[in-house]
Design a protein around this motif. Sequence first.
Motif, mmCIF file in Angstrom:
data_model
loop_
_atom_site.group_PDB
_atom_site.id
_atom_site.type_symbol
_atom_site.label_atom_id
_atom_site.label_comp_id
_atom_site.label_asym_id
_atom_site.label_seq_id
_atom_site.Cartn_x
_atom_site.Cartn_y
_atom_site.Cartn_z
ATOM 1 N N GLY A 20 0.700 -0.963 0.037
ATOM 2 C CA GLY A 20 -0.123 0.074 0.020
ATOM 3 C C GLY A 20 0.782 1.360 0.035
ATOM 4 O O GLY A 20 0.574 2.300 -0.626
ATOM 5 N N ASN A 65 2.521 1.665 -3.204
ATOM 6 C CA ASN A 65 1.478 2.110 -4.446
ATOM 7 C C ASN A 65 1.420 3.703 -4.177
ATOM 8 O O ASN A 65 1.380 4.222 -5.240
ATOM 9 N N GLN A 66 1.276 4.095 -3.010
ATOM 10 C CA GLN A 66 1.394 5.675 -2.872
ATOM 11 C C GLN A 66 2.864 6.380 -3.199
ATOM 12 O O GLN A 66 2.825 7.332 -4.000
ATOM 13 N N GLU A 120 2.552 6.359 -7.105
ATOM 14 C CA GLU A 120 1.563 7.377 -7.593
ATOM 15 C C GLU A 120 2.066 8.597 -7.412
ATOM 16 O O GLU A 120 1.648 9.701 -8.371
ATOM 17 N N ALA A 171 0.627 -7.397 -5.959
ATOM 18 C CA ALA A 171 -0.011 -6.327 -6.771
ATOM 19 C C ALA A 171 0.333 -6.635 -8.164
ATOM 20 O O ALA A 171 1.134 -6.324 -8.905
ATOM 21 N N ASP A 220 -6.327 -10.400 -3.250
ATOM 22 C CA ASP A 220 -6.623 -9.388 -4.002
ATOM 23 C C ASP A 220 -5.651 -8.227 -4.005
ATOM 24 O O ASP A 220 -4.830 -8.050 -2.895
ATOM 25 N N GLY A 221 -5.479 -7.570 -5.183
ATOM 26 C CA GLY A 221 -4.438 -6.479 -5.084
ATOM 27 C C GLY A 221 -4.072 -6.304 -6.606
ATOM 28 O O GLY A 221 -3.905 -7.013 -7.576
ATOM 29 N N MET A 222 -4.418 -4.715 -6.847
ATOM 30 C CA MET A 222 -4.078 -4.313 -8.339
ATOM 31 C C MET A 222 -2.850 -3.620 -8.515
ATOM 32 O O MET A 222 -1.757 -3.681 -7.499
ATOM 33 N N SER A 226 -4.051 3.167 -8.798
ATOM 34 C CA SER A 226 -5.251 3.794 -8.300
ATOM 35 C C SER A 226 -4.808 4.192 -6.699
ATOM 36 O O SER A 226 -3.877 3.560 -6.143
ATOM 37 N N SER A 227 -5.142 5.362 -6.182
ATOM 38 C CA SER A 227 -4.624 5.988 -4.994
ATOM 39 C C SER A 227 -5.646 5.268 -3.811
ATOM 40 O O SER A 227 -6.722 4.677 -4.098
ATOM 41 N N THR A 278 -5.218 2.122 -2.320
ATOM 42 C CA THR A 278 -5.625 0.978 -2.673
ATOM 43 C C THR A 278 -5.148 0.080 -1.533
ATOM 44 O O THR A 278 -4.129 0.227 -0.902
ATOM 45 N N TYR A 281 -4.411 -3.804 -0.217
ATOM 46 C CA TYR A 281 -3.768 -5.175 -0.622
ATOM 47 C C TYR A 281 -3.951 -6.216 0.503
ATOM 48 O O TYR A 281 -3.733 -6.213 1.643
#
Length: 477
Positions: free
Chosen positions: A331, A334-335, A338, A365, A385-387, A392-393, A395, A397
Amino acid sequence: MPSPLSADRSAPQPPERGAVDALIHRTRRLRGDVDAVRRDAVRVDEDDPRTRWQRALCELAVHHLDDLGAHLGQLRDGLPAEPSAQPADGAGEPAGSLIGRVGSAEWNLLTDEVSWSDELFRIFGLDPAAGGLSLDALPSRLLPEDQPLLTALVTDCLVDGKPIDGEFRIRHTDGRVRTLHMLGEPVLDTDGCTASMWAVLRDVSALRRSQQVVRRSHDSLRRARPGAGALRRTAAEPEAAVLPPWQTSLRLPGDDGPGALDIAAHYLPSETSALIGGGWYDAMELPDGRTMLTVGDLTGHGVQATSAMAVVMGAVRGMAMAGIEPGALLGHLNQLLETSIQPALGSAVCGRFDPATHTLDWAQAGHPAPLLFRDGTGRPLPLPDGMLLGASSGTAYEQVEAHLLPGDVLVLHTDGLARDDAAGNGGARPGTEALLGLAPRFAEARSAQECVRIVVEAFGATERLDDACVLIARVGA
């Protein structure tokens, strides 16, 4: 058995002239486009195998389109002009054309009558006054090594009703060797017996010579490629400088007791030096005695992707040392991607193994699931689950737990190793089937390093479009 022609079949209807004209028009336009590529895009350098190969391919494509246009013109115009009005041998073909001469023949098995078109006599260089060759005499005109092929084709046609589709070489009366393509079928009488055999023969000598030019040019290009291999190795040096330089297996945690992980990894570059990407692998012992395992891949190629990968690896290590769980770690990652000055997308799998409980806490992810090999079989772990990272902000995981046993082999890899875009059952992509097929060999391996060698033997020679990473962890007994 294929349905042979019937002796009493009705004559085929000619095609609509307007439809054929439209095809001719489209063929001419395409021919013009290809010719423009040949003239404007392919700069010929006789010392460069790649440009010679490109030129040969363009010329062959133009010739094919010329042949297609000529065939369509014949289809539109109907029967050709009287053969006697055609020029002498070799003079009637368009300059640069590969279409060659086309002749026809029919052999009547009931009357032994042989009917050849005048053009077929020209192809063989024979006098029409002497009559066409019988099926028994025809092979005598072929090169000795091709005679068995024609005999087999004719036998299969007459006995089993198989259509003829083959090539053989003849020596023309002018001394030159020519290549002929033969298409034929049996003709049945009303009782279903073979009454005759008809065939169309085309001189494809010029076409085959052009194809040989393309093959020679391509072979020359392949021989010139060792220099490209050195270029790829040079371009891959920044990637190798960032990834952990494991030359032998990495044993974590420190003792060799039950639950200790034997770890090895490998980086496989792409076939093209320009596609050196952002793939990574890493493993490290954490302050609490657990082990962090991670594999990932960032979009993009070249120095920019490699630099971003180094930043990501540093962030992963820092968060893991701070005790952040795998799901939360992804997570934060991801940030980071982004909000970066140069945003990127990426996939990753991150796990934390506890040797005391033999449990693996992990998250992913948009990444292939780790593969677990046990007792000679392999399977993907159920995918949480995990994109994709950076997609995307905010998100979240999902983090799951897997229990490992002594002797288990865990394989983490990127998509480039066994790529397939469609998802399979249980989180496995169909491309991982080849990896799962290595299970019996993994069962006999005595170390993680040996498992990596097995993977490299299976996938190292593959011409991949993207780079790939594989990390293997083997649980000590």
